[in-house]
Write an enzyme that holds these catalytic residues in place. Structure first.
Site, short mmCIF file in Angstrom:
data_model
loop_
_atom_site.label_atom_id
_atom_site.label_comp_id
_atom_site.label_asym_id
_atom_site.label_seq_id
_atom_site.Cartn_x
_atom_site.Cartn_y
_atom_site.Cartn_z
N ARG A 304 3.92 3.60 -11.65
CA ARG A 304 4.72 2.53 -11.03
C ARG A 304 4.27 1.15 -11.54
O ARG A 304 5.08 0.22 -11.62
CB ARG A 304 4.70 2.61 -9.50
CG ARG A 304 5.73 1.73 -8.83
CD ARG A 304 5.86 1.99 -7.34
NE ARG A 304 6.78 3.07 -7.00
CZ ARG A 304 8.11 2.94 -6.91
NH1 ARG A 304 8.69 1.76 -7.10
NH2 ARG A 304 8.87 3.97 -6.61
N GLU A 705 8.69 -1.94 1.09
CA GLU A 705 7.65 -2.46 0.22
C GLU A 705 7.97 -3.78 -0.48
O GLU A 705 7.08 -4.63 -0.62
CB GLU A 705 7.29 -1.41 -0.85
CG GLU A 705 6.66 -0.17 -0.29
CD GLU A 705 6.60 0.93 -1.32
OE1 GLU A 705 7.67 1.50 -1.63
OE2 GLU A 705 5.52 1.20 -1.84
N1 MTE Z 1 5.93 -1.22 8.28
C1 MTE Z 1 5.11 -0.96 9.31
N2 MTE Z 1 5.30 -1.62 10.46
N3 MTE Z 1 4.11 -0.04 9.21
C2 MTE Z 1 3.87 0.63 8.03
O1 MTE Z 1 2.95 1.44 7.95
N4 MTE Z 1 4.56 0.97 5.68
C3 MTE Z 1 5.24 0.38 4.54
C4 MTE Z 1 6.64 -0.06 4.90
N5 MTE Z 1 6.63 -0.84 6.09
C5 MTE Z 1 4.72 0.35 6.92
C6 MTE Z 1 5.76 -0.58 7.11
C7 MTE Z 1 5.30 1.28 3.41
S1 MTE Z 1 3.95 1.42 2.41
C8 MTE Z 1 6.43 2.00 3.11
S2 MTE Z 1 6.52 3.00 1.76
C9 MTE Z 1 7.62 1.93 3.97
O2 MTE Z 1 7.41 1.13 5.12
C10 MTE Z 1 8.02 3.34 4.38
O3 MTE Z 1 9.07 3.39 5.25
P1 MTE Z 1 10.61 3.43 4.77
O4 MTE Z 1 10.68 4.35 3.62
O5 MTE Z 1 11.29 3.90 5.98
O6 MTE Z 1 10.92 2.01 4.39
N1 LUZ Z 2 4.62 7.60 -3.56
C1 LUZ Z 2 4.92 8.47 -4.52
C2 LUZ Z 2 5.07 6.35 -3.60
O1 LUZ Z 2 4.47 9.61 -4.46
N2 LUZ Z 2 5.73 8.10 -5.52
C3 LUZ Z 2 6.23 6.86 -5.63
O2 LUZ Z 2 6.95 6.56 -6.56
C4 LUZ Z 2 5.88 5.93 -4.63
N3 LUZ Z 2 6.31 4.67 -4.69
C5 LUZ Z 2 5.94 3.81 -3.75
C6 LUZ Z 2 5.13 4.23 -2.72
N4 LUZ Z 2 4.71 5.49 -2.65
MO1 MOS Z 3 4.33 3.35 0.95
S1 MOS Z 3 2.79 2.81 -0.34
O1 MOS Z 3 5.16 4.20 -0.22
O2 MOS Z 3 3.52 4.54 1.81
#
Ligand code: MTE
Ligand code: LUZ
Ligand code: MOS
Length: 752
Positions: A304, A705
């Site tokens: 990534r 993210e």
């Molecule tokens: N928001 C909160 N409140 N708590 C979390 O742990 N994780 C983040 C983001 N927002 C997180 C968060 C991360 S790393 C990801 S990948 C996404 O939420 C995952 O959720 P989604 O795929 O539903 O957006």
């Molecule tokens: N996890 C994963 C991830 O396994 N593949 C991904 O591409 C990725 N990208 C963002 C966060 N977690």
């Molecule tokens: Mo988020 S780093 O994809 O859990």
């Protein structure tokens, strides 16, 4: 709609791992972890600990009935150290006792003699010594070697970005409960229930159908529980397997900080070439990723980084190489952005260097090189128009030049306070970069009273995914959201799940839910059509009322559901969704890996106190590409949280490992995260108003993210403020920009 969890959150009723009532006879676990970063285990003395009153058993590697292996991508990580330890904090023995206190007291009585071996903490050193997790990878477009001669300006440099502690409020933990026929239920605070299930089965040597993993919600994950929740779930399951007793382990903060991996630190080199018109002609980057002692998710994180190495810019000639370097730190892991932010920082540093040397604002170079429709990324996919649109809208709304002028005039009239401003455009690809992981399932039941139950593979961790799932069902069925319940994430209901990660959970599970609901709805419509002697395509359900040819009928949702049941027609559906059109060929490093990109532009302004080196973030003003948000409150919350977390990474959060590989910043007294006093005084996020189609659920683009990367702007704004005070300062491109570093740069010779 409000986040459905907001009510139980404020009343303290939301269920986290520690809120699950424990069964009578529950035992408690604690881990004895390695005090040294690299060494050979000569002896392990557990006798005194084992003899303590209340201690039930102490397990070591030799008690593992299956494979002593938890590595997901590469099988290179033992659950319990066998003959060697590879990082400080590596689990060696598992103490099981009648109380948490006894378990932890017993851990202190375990004595290990470990012969120390050489410790590597620096990724460049690891690379020199051939310690690579996987072979390096290179992304390439055009021909940089040939392109340098077309460049009027060439700059080279080196950057460092430090790691980041996840600091989820709820620490890691699990609770394993024995079931009949030797099965085990694991309650786990995990983003990846299937990872826990698969690994538990592997370690115990049992079939996956013997392991049920159940997750209600997490008190935050941020990537830290994508892979690394597995250890604790499997350790509890190991004890339950042997003792046939429920076993719980909920880590203390310092155990968690010490034993788990973090965001990957990177050390990188760049070379950038521009023409007279400030167009970036060529860009080369080399990334040294500090993977830690085992692969964990590092190869995917590294990938990534390469995907995001040109951020939001079009560069015709690019060559980027990444090394995943094995060191003796705890295995580093997923963290919001997943290597993307690290890659983006480097090109921003390259642009900043060019700007500083050429005496133009970085924003001029940034703007001239923004992606537009049809521009090709180094990996072959084409960009849309939103990068430029977000920038232009930012300018319209906030007047970039005006803000820059305000900063300049403030600096002209203030000696001891200086302001800095920086623009940060972002571009983030949505989809797991591993194509096969882009699949999800949703199980929707309609009960005879008209209520609805949904189960998906998505894990609620504060990001509001459950609310979004509920919204999908409420919209497709057109029923009152109060009729719908989202159930826990459970591997007995939904199988083979991808972790809730990559910001893709709402899209993947939402689309699966949409399909499941639409399938049931079609059956309901057919029943209504049969009853009303018409055809299904003229039937509509609006607000729980049945319409035929646009006219209200006497039928409502309840009556229709009951009639469908009476007719012995299925009111349940398990739907499967895979996003169309994504593919990637890693042998060529070309393809179309992402369903779409999320774009945005932020302006960050900071004020530095030039006597003390401390600073404030005055404002972050952004235009963000939400597509068309299905829940603006939740999505704005994700933006605000992401921005603050990104600023924390770039400014105050300083992870310190000493040369022996020991974590020095191992508590909240030594690791500073943003608090209410250090968040920006103002965060404004405007949506990019666009009606464009996209592949997101209800066209509401993934938001989890991307906003974190706006935080990178704070680093460059601080640099600019320091430069305003001490123009001669030669500041390394080294994040985080802590107050200490600011102070040192302010008074780097020559002073004033
Ligand atoms: N928001 C909160 N409140 N708590 C979390 O742990 N994780 C983040 C983001 N927002 C997180 C968060 C991360 S790393 C990801 S990948 C996404 O939420 C995952 O959720 P989604 O795929 O539903 O957006
Ligand atoms: N996890 C994963 C991830 O396994 N593949 C991904 O591409 C990725 N990208 C963002 C966060 N977690
Ligand atoms: Mo988020 S780093 O994809 O859990």
């Amino acid at each position: 709609m409000k986040n459905i969890d907001s009510y139980t959150h404020v009343r303290g009723e939301s269920v986290y791992l520690d809120d699950i009532p424990v069964v009578n006879g529950t035992l408690y676990a604690a881990v004895f972890d390695s005090p040294v970063a690299h060494g050979k285990i000569i002896s392990l003395d557990i006798n005194e600990a084992a003899g303590m009153p209340g201690v039930v058993r102490i397990f070591t590697a030799s008690d593992i009935p299956g494979e002593n292996q938890i590595g997901g991508i590469v099988p290179d990580e033992e659950l319990l150290a066998d003959s060697h330890v590879h990082f400080c904090g590596m689990p060696i023995a598992l103490v099981i006792a009648e109380s948490e206190e006894v378990a932890r007291a017993a851990v202190k009585k375990i004595k290990a003699v470990i012969e120390p071996l050489p410790v590597i903490t620096d990724p460049r050193e690891a690379k020199e010594k051939g310690e690579l997790i996987i072979p390096p990878r290179t992304f390439q477009i055009g021909n940089t070697t040939a392109a340098w001669k077309d460049c009027d300006h060439i700059f080279e440099g080196r950057t460092e970005t430090n790691g980041q502690e996840h600091l989820y409020i709820e620490t890691q933990g699990a609770y394993a409960v024995p079931q009949e026929h030797g099965a085990i239920r694991i309650y786990s605070s995990t983003q990846g229930p299937t990872a826990v299930q698969r690994t538990a089965a592997r370690v115990l040597g049992v079939a996956m159908n013997q392991i049920e993993v159940d997750t209600t919600r997490l008190g935050g994950g941020f990537g830290g529980k994508e892979d690394q929740a597995t250890t604790w779930g499997v350790l509890c399951a190991l004890a339950t397997f042997h003792l046939k007793k429920p076993v719980k382990y909920s880590l203390h903060r310092m155990e968690d900080m010490r034993m788990t991996g973090k965001r990957h630190p990177y050390s990188s080199d760049f070379k950038i070439g521009l023409n007279k018109g400030l167009k970036i002609i060529a860009y080369e980057a080399t990334f040294y990723q500090n993977a830690g002692a085992a692969a964990d998710l590092s190869p995917a994180v590294m990938e990534r980084t390469l995907f995001h190495c040109t951020n939001s810019y079009f560069v015709p000639h690019v060559k980027a190489t990444a090394y995943s370097c094995r060191t003796h730190l705890p295995p580093n892991t997923a963290f919001r952005g997943f290597g993307g932010p690290q890659g983006m920082f480097v090109i921003e540093a390259a642009i900043a260097k060019a700007a500083e040397q050429l005496h133009v604002p970085a924003s001029v170079i940034q703007q001239k090189n923004l992606l537009t429709t049809g521009d090709e990324f180094p990996y072959g996919q084409k960009a849309d128009s939103e990068a430029t649109e977000c920038w232009n809208r930012t300018d319209e709304l906030f007047d970039i030049q005006q803000l820059q002028q305000e900063v300049a005039s403030f600096n002209a009239s203030n000696k001891l306070y200086k302001k800095g401003i920086a623009l940060m455009p972002i571009c983030f690809g949505i989809s797991f970069t591993k194509t096969l992981m882009n699949q999800a399932r949703s199980l929707v039941h309609v009960y005879t009273d008209g209520s609805v139950g949904i189960s998906t593979g998505a894990v609620e961790m504060g990001q509001g995914v459950n609310t979004k799932m509920l919204q999908v069902a409420a919209k497709i069925f057109s029923v009152d959201p109060a009729r719908i319940k989202v159930n826990t994430t459970n591997t007995y209901r939904i199988t083979n799940t991808s972790p809730t990660a990559a910001s893709a959970a709402a899209d993947l599970n939402g689309k699966a839910t949409e399909i499941a609901c639409a399938t049931i709805l079609q059956r309901l419509k057919q029943v209504a059509a049969d009853e009303l002697k018409t055809s299904a395509d003229v039937i509509e359900i609006k607000n729980e009322t049945v319409y035929a040819n646009g006219k209200k009928t006497a039928w409502d949702w309840n009556k229709l559901v009951m009639s469908t049941y009476v007719k012995r027609i299925n009111l349940s559906e398990l739907a499967h969704y895979t996003p169309p059109g994504i593919h990637y060929d890693a042998t060529k490093e070309k393809g179309h890996p992402f369903s779409y990109h999320v774009y945005g532009t932020a302006i960050t302004t900071v004020t530095v106190d030039c006597l003390r080196g401390i600073y404030e973030v005055d404002s972050v003003k952004a235009v963000h590409d939400f597509g068309s948000s299905m829940n603006t409150m939740i999505d704005m919350g994700q933006c605000e949280g992401g921005i603050v977390q990104g600023i924390g990474w770039m400014t105050m959060e300083e992870l310190v490992y000493d040369k022996e590989g020991k974590l020095r910043s191992n508590a909240l007294s030594t690791y500073k995260v943003p608090d209410i006093y250090s968040v920006p005084k103002e965060i404004i996020v405007h949506p990019l108003a666009t009606e464009k189609d996209n592949l997101a659920i209800f066209r509401s683009k993934a938001v989890g993210e991307p906003p974190l990367m706006y935080g990178i702007g704070a680093y460059f704004a601080l640099r600019n403020a320091v430069k305003a005070f001490n123009p001669a300062a030669d500041i390394p491109y080294d994040a985080p920009m802590t107050p200490e570093k600011v102070l040192m740069s302010l008074y780097q010779t020559p002073v004033l």
